[in-house]
Design an enzyme around this catalytic site. Structure first.
Site, PDB file in Angstrom:
ATOM      1  N   LYS A  10      -4.239  65.021  46.368  1.00  0.00           N
ATOM      2  CA  LYS A  10      -2.989  64.862  47.114  1.00  0.00           C
ATOM      3  C   LYS A  10      -2.819  65.962  48.170  1.00  0.00           C
ATOM      4  O   LYS A  10      -3.486  67.012  48.109  1.00  0.00           O
ATOM      5  CB  LYS A  10      -1.821  64.863  46.119  1.00  0.00           C
ATOM      6  CG  LYS A  10      -1.858  63.671  45.144  1.00  0.00           C
ATOM      7  CD  LYS A  10      -0.614  63.657  44.247  1.00  0.00           C
ATOM      8  CE  LYS A  10      -0.634  62.440  43.307  1.00  0.00           C
ATOM      9  NZ  LYS A  10       0.592  62.367  42.481  1.00  0.00           N
ATOM     10  N   TYR A  50       2.022  52.824  44.790  1.00  0.00           N
ATOM     11  CA  TYR A  50       3.132  53.315  43.953  1.00  0.00           C
ATOM     12  C   TYR A  50       4.201  52.245  43.751  1.00  0.00           C
ATOM     13  O   TYR A  50       5.385  52.561  43.617  1.00  0.00           O
ATOM     14  CB  TYR A  50       3.716  54.592  44.558  1.00  0.00           C
ATOM     15  CG  TYR A  50       2.849  55.815  44.315  1.00  0.00           C
ATOM     16  CD1 TYR A  50       2.254  56.051  43.067  1.00  0.00           C
ATOM     17  CD2 TYR A  50       2.625  56.752  45.313  1.00  0.00           C
ATOM     18  CE1 TYR A  50       1.456  57.163  42.834  1.00  0.00           C
ATOM     19  CE2 TYR A  50       1.827  57.885  45.091  1.00  0.00           C
ATOM     20  CZ  TYR A  50       1.249  58.074  43.842  1.00  0.00           C
ATOM     21  OH  TYR A  50       0.469  59.180  43.609  1.00  0.00           O
ATOM     22  N   ASN A 113       1.974  67.210  42.227  1.00  0.00           N
ATOM     23  CA  ASN A 113       1.149  67.462  41.038  1.00  0.00           C
ATOM     24  C   ASN A 113      -0.350  67.299  41.298  1.00  0.00           C
ATOM     25  O   ASN A 113      -1.109  66.925  40.420  1.00  0.00           O
ATOM     26  CB  ASN A 113       1.625  66.594  39.865  1.00  0.00           C
ATOM     27  CG  ASN A 113       1.506  65.114  40.171  1.00  0.00           C
ATOM     28  OD1 ASN A 113       1.065  64.739  41.256  1.00  0.00           O
ATOM     29  ND2 ASN A 113       1.880  64.289  39.218  1.00  0.00           N
ATOM     30  N   HIS A 116      -4.116  62.337  41.791  1.00  0.00           N
ATOM     31  CA  HIS A 116      -3.914  61.031  41.152  1.00  0.00           C
ATOM     32  C   HIS A 116      -5.196  60.639  40.429  1.00  0.00           C
ATOM     33  O   HIS A 116      -6.288  60.878  40.937  1.00  0.00           O
ATOM     34  CB  HIS A 116      -3.603  59.953  42.203  1.00  0.00           C
ATOM     35  CG  HIS A 116      -3.729  58.559  41.650  1.00  0.00           C
ATOM     36  ND1 HIS A 116      -2.728  57.958  40.940  1.00  0.00           N
ATOM     37  CD2 HIS A 116      -4.774  57.690  41.633  1.00  0.00           C
ATOM     38  CE1 HIS A 116      -3.136  56.758  40.536  1.00  0.00           C
ATOM     39  NE2 HIS A 116      -4.375  56.576  40.941  1.00  0.00           N
ATOM     40  N   GLU A 127      -6.997  49.681  42.146  1.00  0.00           N
ATOM     41  CA  GLU A 127      -6.901  50.844  43.040  1.00  0.00           C
ATOM     42  C   GLU A 127      -8.204  51.054  43.818  1.00  0.00           C
ATOM     43  O   GLU A 127      -8.179  51.362  45.015  1.00  0.00           O
ATOM     44  CB  GLU A 127      -6.563  52.099  42.223  1.00  0.00           C
ATOM     45  CG  GLU A 127      -5.136  52.078  41.687  1.00  0.00           C
ATOM     46  CD  GLU A 127      -4.828  53.209  40.718  1.00  0.00           C
ATOM     47  OE1 GLU A 127      -5.726  54.031  40.429  1.00  0.00           O
ATOM     48  OE2 GLU A 127      -3.677  53.259  40.244  1.00  0.00           O
TER      49      GLU A 127
HETATM   50  P1  IDP Z   1       0.717  59.750  37.129  1.00  0.00           P
HETATM   51  O1  IDP Z   1       0.379  60.245  38.514  1.00  0.00           O
HETATM   52  O2  IDP Z   1       0.614  60.843  36.101  1.00  0.00           O
HETATM   53  O3  IDP Z   1      -0.043  58.507  36.745  1.00  0.00           O
HETATM   54  P2  IDP Z   1       3.027  58.053  37.606  1.00  0.00           P
HETATM   55  O4  IDP Z   1       4.173  57.811  36.672  1.00  0.00           O
HETATM   56  O5  IDP Z   1       2.092  56.923  37.850  1.00  0.00           O
HETATM   57  O6  IDP Z   1       2.284  59.368  37.131  1.00  0.00           O
HETATM   58  O7  IDP Z   1       3.696  58.489  38.982  1.00  0.00           O
HETATM   59  C1  IDP Z   1       2.951  58.519  40.168  1.00  0.00           C
HETATM   60  C2  IDP Z   1       3.329  59.762  40.948  1.00  0.00           C
HETATM   61  O8  IDP Z   1       4.693  59.672  41.348  1.00  0.00           O
HETATM   62  C3  IDP Z   1       3.252  61.075  40.157  1.00  0.00           C
HETATM   63  O9  IDP Z   1       1.944  61.603  40.070  1.00  0.00           O
HETATM   64  C4  IDP Z   1       4.188  61.961  40.943  1.00  0.00           C
HETATM   65  O10 IDP Z   1       3.567  62.471  42.121  1.00  0.00           O
HETATM   66  C5  IDP Z   1       5.269  60.972  41.355  1.00  0.00           C
HETATM   67  N1  IDP Z   1       6.391  60.951  40.399  1.00  0.00           N
HETATM   68  C6  IDP Z   1       6.426  60.361  39.173  1.00  0.00           C
HETATM   69  N2  IDP Z   1       7.633  60.552  38.569  1.00  0.00           N
HETATM   70  C7  IDP Z   1       8.371  61.277  39.453  1.00  0.00           C
HETATM   71  C8  IDP Z   1       9.717  61.810  39.422  1.00  0.00           C
HETATM   72  O11 IDP Z   1      10.468  61.654  38.443  1.00  0.00           O
HETATM   73  N3  IDP Z   1      10.122  62.513  40.532  1.00  0.00           N
HETATM   74  C9  IDP Z   1       9.323  62.705  41.609  1.00  0.00           C
HETATM   75  N4  IDP Z   1       8.071  62.224  41.684  1.00  0.00           N
HETATM   76  C10 IDP Z   1       7.589  61.521  40.617  1.00  0.00           C
HETATM   77 MG    MG Z   2       0.034  56.617  37.550  1.00  0.00          MG
END
Ligand code: IDP
Ligand code: MG
Length: 154
Positions: A10, A50, A113, A116, A127
């Site tokens: 990212k 997303y 974070n 991905h 994907e």
């Molecule tokens: P993952 O990346 O661990 O699979 P997902 O639930 O698929 O998590 O969410 C995709 C991405 O969306 C996350 O990696 C993060 O960057 C963002 N994200 C998820 N939940 C939140 C939130 O509550 N606030 C802000 N960003 C979020």
């Molecule tokens: Mg995910």
């Protein structure tokens, strides 16, 4: 079963010069890179990628973040690789991720974070097809291990 998973490095990770560190972790684990590129993700693809968060209040912010710079994408291959990679990556919330995982070592945020990784065989398939065409994915021929140690010079 041999699986493939989509990795996206990212914008926050590229900004922090963590690309090599991230690739290093997967390489030393034994996963193979079968495709790799730098991409500016377009509007359509980021909404698709997303879509499970499209109606969340943070979606606009997440989209802006993911389009704030190019990202690096690669496809990793290995035996039961999808779950193995999720262990190396750690859970979504960086500050709750175990030390030793990528997110545990480099992230405090939920949104910012670092990386991905596909979360299931179904999502990996969708994907990879979304971001890579077949001619961007490669197979490795096995190299005789003797050659790595210089035996080709005999
Ligand atoms: P993952 O990346 O661990 O699979 P997902 O639930 O698929 O998590 O969410 C995709 C991405 O969306 C996350 O990696 C993060 O960057 C963002 N994200 C998820 N939940 C939140 C939130 O509550 N606030 C802000 N960003 C979020
Ligand atoms: Mg995910």
């Amino acid at each position: 079963m041999v699986e493939r998973s989509l990795i996206i490095v990212k914008p926050d990770a590229l900004q922090r010069n963590l690309l090599g560190e991230i690739i290093h972790r997967f390489e030393r684990k034994g996963l193979k890179i079968v495709g790799l590129k730098m991409v500016a993700i377009d509007d359509i693809k980021i909404v698709e990628h997303y879509s499970h968060h499209a109606d969340k209040p943070f979606f606009a912010d997440l989209k802006r973040f993911m389009q704030s710079s190019p990202v690096v994408m690669f496809v990793l291959e290995g035996f039961e690789a999808i779950d193995a990679i999720r262990l190396i990556v750690g859970p979504t919330k960086g500050r709750a991720a175990d030390a030793g995982s990528i997110r545990g070592d480099f992230a405090m945020s939920v949104q910012y974070n670092i990386i991905h990784a596909s979360d299931s065989a179904e999502s990996a398939k969708a994907e990879i097809a979304r971001f890579f065409s077949n001619n961007e994915l490669f197979a490795y021929n096995k190299i005789d291990v003797d050659y790595i140690y210089g035996a080709d010079e005999r």
